[in-house]
Design an enzyme around this catalytic site. Structure first.
Site, PDB file in Angstrom:
ATOM      1  N   THR A 103       0.407  29.752 -11.340  1.00 54.71           N
ATOM      2  CA  THR A 103       1.195  30.813 -11.590  1.00 54.71           C
ATOM      3  C   THR A 103       2.522  30.107 -11.941  1.00 54.71           C
ATOM      4  O   THR A 103       3.038  29.721 -11.549  1.00 54.71           O
ATOM      5  CB  THR A 103       1.072  31.602  -9.842  1.00 54.71           C
ATOM      6  N   LYS A 178      -1.599  38.722 -11.069  1.00 52.86           N
ATOM      7  CA  LYS A 178      -0.934  38.006 -10.323  1.00 52.86           C
ATOM      8  C   LYS A 178       0.248  38.644  -9.451  1.00 52.86           C
ATOM      9  O   LYS A 178       0.188  37.678  -8.016  1.00 52.86           O
ATOM     10  CB  LYS A 178      -0.934  36.765 -10.677  1.00 52.86           C
ATOM     11  N   LYS A 246       8.827  30.496  -5.262  1.00 53.20           N
ATOM     12  CA  LYS A 246       8.065  30.586  -6.665  1.00 53.20           C
ATOM     13  C   LYS A 246       7.630  31.889  -7.759  1.00 53.20           C
ATOM     14  O   LYS A 246       8.588  32.260  -7.749  1.00 53.20           O
ATOM     15  CB  LYS A 246       8.126  28.939  -7.552  1.00 53.20           C
TER      16      LYS A 246
HETATM   17  N1  LIG Z   1      -2.674  26.932  -2.632  1.00 47.42           N
HETATM   18  C1  LIG Z   1      -3.124  28.249  -2.639  1.00 47.42           C
HETATM   19  O1  LIG Z   1      -3.293  28.999  -1.979  1.00 47.42           O
HETATM   20  C2  LIG Z   1      -2.704  28.860  -4.494  1.00 47.42           C
HETATM   21  C3  LIG Z   1      -3.150  29.565  -4.825  1.00 47.42           C
HETATM   22  C4  LIG Z   1      -3.852  30.084  -5.848  1.00 47.42           C
HETATM   23  C5  LIG Z   1      -2.479  29.770  -6.851  1.00 47.42           C
HETATM   24  N2  LIG Z   1      -1.938  28.674  -6.617  1.00 47.42           N
HETATM   25  C6  LIG Z   1      -1.112  28.732  -7.176  1.00 47.42           C
HETATM   26  O2  LIG Z   1      -0.968  27.211  -7.859  1.00 47.42           O
HETATM   27  C7  LIG Z   1      -0.212  26.399  -8.629  1.00 47.42           C
HETATM   28  C8  LIG Z   1      -1.289  24.508  -8.121  1.00 47.42           C
HETATM   29  O3  LIG Z   1      -0.815  25.212  -6.469  1.00 47.42           O
HETATM   30  P1  LIG Z   1      -1.122  24.357  -5.289  1.00 47.42           P
HETATM   31  O4  LIG Z   1      -1.269  24.597  -3.949  1.00 47.42           O
HETATM   32  O5  LIG Z   1      -2.435  22.905  -5.819  1.00 47.42           O
HETATM   33  O6  LIG Z   1       0.145  23.159  -5.461  1.00 47.42           O
HETATM   34  P2  LIG Z   1       0.206  21.756  -5.416  1.00 47.42           P
HETATM   35  O7  LIG Z   1      -0.416  21.358  -3.881  1.00 47.42           O
HETATM   36  O8  LIG Z   1       1.540  21.354  -5.298  1.00 47.42           O
HETATM   37  O9  LIG Z   1      -0.355  20.571  -6.077  1.00 47.42           O
HETATM   38  C9  LIG Z   1       0.589  20.396  -8.252  1.00 47.42           C
HETATM   39  C10 LIG Z   1      -0.235  19.508  -8.458  1.00 47.42           C
HETATM   40  O10 LIG Z   1       0.676  19.555  -9.580  1.00 47.42           O
HETATM   41  C11 LIG Z   1       0.827  18.417 -10.503  1.00 47.42           C
HETATM   42  N3  LIG Z   1       1.864  18.152 -10.908  1.00 47.42           N
HETATM   43  C12 LIG Z   1       3.238  18.049 -11.032  1.00 47.42           C
HETATM   44  N4  LIG Z   1       3.676  17.838 -12.184  1.00 47.42           N
HETATM   45  C13 LIG Z   1       2.850  17.491 -13.021  1.00 47.42           C
HETATM   46  C14 LIG Z   1       2.902  17.293 -13.990  1.00 47.42           C
HETATM   47  N5  LIG Z   1       4.224  17.037 -14.501  1.00 47.42           N
HETATM   48  N6  LIG Z   1       1.517  16.308 -14.262  1.00 47.42           N
HETATM   49  C15 LIG Z   1       1.022  16.785 -13.980  1.00 47.42           C
HETATM   50  N7  LIG Z   1       0.670  16.849 -12.926  1.00 47.42           N
HETATM   51  C16 LIG Z   1       1.884  17.760 -12.103  1.00 47.42           C
HETATM   52  C17 LIG Z   1       0.978  17.582  -9.275  1.00 47.42           C
HETATM   53  O11 LIG Z   1       1.614  16.252  -8.372  1.00 47.42           O
HETATM   54  P3  LIG Z   1       1.904  14.969  -7.740  1.00 47.42           P
HETATM   55  O12 LIG Z   1       1.091  14.742  -6.407  1.00 47.42           O
HETATM   56  O13 LIG Z   1       2.717  14.213  -7.905  1.00 47.42           O
HETATM   57  O14 LIG Z   1       2.691  15.829  -6.337  1.00 47.42           O
HETATM   58  C18 LIG Z   1       0.276  17.894  -7.724  1.00 47.42           C
HETATM   59  O15 LIG Z   1      -0.743  17.478  -7.610  1.00 47.42           O
HETATM   60  C19 LIG Z   1       0.898  26.712  -7.879  1.00 47.42           C
HETATM   61  O16 LIG Z   1       1.520  27.814  -8.874  1.00 47.42           O
HETATM   62  C20 LIG Z   1       0.153  27.987  -7.246  1.00 47.42           C
HETATM   63  O17 LIG Z   1       1.701  29.051  -6.532  1.00 47.42           O
HETATM   64  C21 LIG Z   1      -2.122  28.160  -5.428  1.00 47.42           C
END
Ligand SMILES: NC(=O)c1ccc[n+]([C@@H]2O[C@H](COP(=O)([O-])OP(=O)(O)OC[C@H]3O[C@@H](n4cnc5c(N)ncnc54)[C@H](OP(=O)(O)O)[C@@H]3O)[C@@H](O)[C@H]2O)c1
Length: 303
Positions: A103, A178, A246
């Site tokens: 997102t 979204k 965010k």
């Molecule tokens: N969780 C939910 O329920 C949900 C639902 C819908 C949408 N979303 C959206 O989906 C996205 C991801 O959510 P999430 O909950 O999975 O977040 P998250 O747990 O914070 O995961 C983000 C991942 O991206 C990796 N990352 C960050 N910067 C990077 C880079 N430059 N190169 C490669 N990898 C990188 C991080 O690595 P590290 O291991 O180093 O931190 C982490 O593994 C967000 O935009 C969020 O708003 C989330």
């Protein structure tokens, strides 16, 4: 290349966090040749132990893949991964497609899509709803923006991840849809937290209240799923507070550009900012009840 009938077999996945890891696991289980990359190496090694190919950079992922999915935190990370040094743009071949499931801001998506178009690569913004359980179960909802032919080409991949996959218009329209979702999510989250707090303050059993009102017109996903966690003080993240902050920041930016006042989303943004500033950024959004409780205890102190 006859794009419409071309079957994608080699898929890349970048961003193996709460959402990306289970999504990548499902693609591996579905039989795709999967190449993975993440900022920290732990999740890459975990996926590699299941049969994925580990990559040291987005460029390496691009070199090995016909389609690349992204599940990253925010606009800056997506921009860096796609257009930065050792980014996807250095390894993508014409005819390949990038699907951003994160997102992020709609403007970022439009800018990236234009850059990739110059080298003959399609770009779709495809954010999702449904939290980590839906990512694990393959029941996410995808809201997709971009060219329809590219959308149809990646549909077989997305069908392993989602039960509802909707084309919403040109690039950026997935993210705009979204944002509508996040406005409603934030409102329902605050409503659930206030109902739980009120139930406790007036001497009711808040879990019973959630059961009873969660079966009626006041029900919401937030109330039914996160309400009990608020009561139990279980703040383990399904969706991190820092990501809701965010999302609401992006809502504020876009609504400002359209001169649209959004009182409820503005309030939610302030509450979630306060939550993150108090050190709860990596906790689940249900922790917002802490901010309300702080207000409530100040009231008690004042008498
Ligand atoms: N969780 C939910 O329920 C949900 C639902 C819908 C949408 N979303 C959206 O989906 C996205 C991801 O959510 P999430 O909950 O999975 O977040 P998250 O747990 O914070 O995961 C983000 C991942 O991206 C990796 N990352 C960050 N910067 C990077 C880079 N430059 N190169 C490669 N990898 C990188 C991080 O690595 P590290 O291991 O180093 O931190 C982490 O593994 C967000 O935009 C969020 O708003 C989330």
């Amino acid at each position: 290349m006859r794009r419409e009938t071309y079957v994608i077999e080699r898929v890349g996945f970048i961003g193996l966090g709460l959402m990306g890891r289970p999504m990548a696991r499902r693609l591996l289980a579905a039989g795709y040749g999967l190449t993975v990359h993440n900022r920290s190496r732990g999740p890459v090694e975990e996926l590699a132990s299941m049969g994925a190919v580990p990559a040291g950079s987005p460029r390496e992922v691009a070199e090995r893949s016909e389609a690349v999915l992204l599940m990253l935190p925010d606009s800056a990370e997506v921009e860096q991964v796609v257009l930065g040094k050792d980014g996807l743009i250095e390894g993508l071949r014409p005819g390949s497609v990038v699907v951003d499931c994160s997102t992020v801001s709609p403007e970022t998506e439009v800018r990236i899509a234009a850059k990739l178009k110059e080298i003959g690569v399609d770009y779709l913004d495809a954010p999702v709803t449904g939290s980590t359980p839906a990512a694990e179960g393959g029941t996410l909802t995808f809201m997709v923006g971009g060219e329809r032919a590219a959308f149809e080409r990646v549909l077989p991949i997305l069908r392993h991840l989602g039960s509802r996959i909707e084309h919403m218009g040109p690039v950026g329209h997935g993210q705009l849809t979204k944002l509508c979702n996040q406005i409603a999510v934030a409102g329902n989250l605050l409503a659930a937290a206030e109902a739980v707090l009120f139930a406790k303050r007036v001497g009711l059993d808040p879990k019973r209240v959630i059961e009873v009102i969660g079966a009626g017109a006041a029900s919401s996903w937030q109330l039914v799923n996160l309400g009990p966690k608020m009561v139990e003080r279980d703040f383990r993240p399904g969706f991190k507070a820092v990501h809701l902050k965010k999302d609401l920041r992006i809502v504020m930016e876009v609504s400002e550009r359209h001169s649209l006042p959004l009182p409820l989303a503005s309030l939610a943004w302030q509450m979630v900012r306060s939550l993150v500033a108090s050190g709860y950024g990596e906790q689940g959004t249900q922790a917002v009840i802490e901010v309300l409780e702080r207000l409530a205890s100040d009231q008690t102190a004042e008498g």
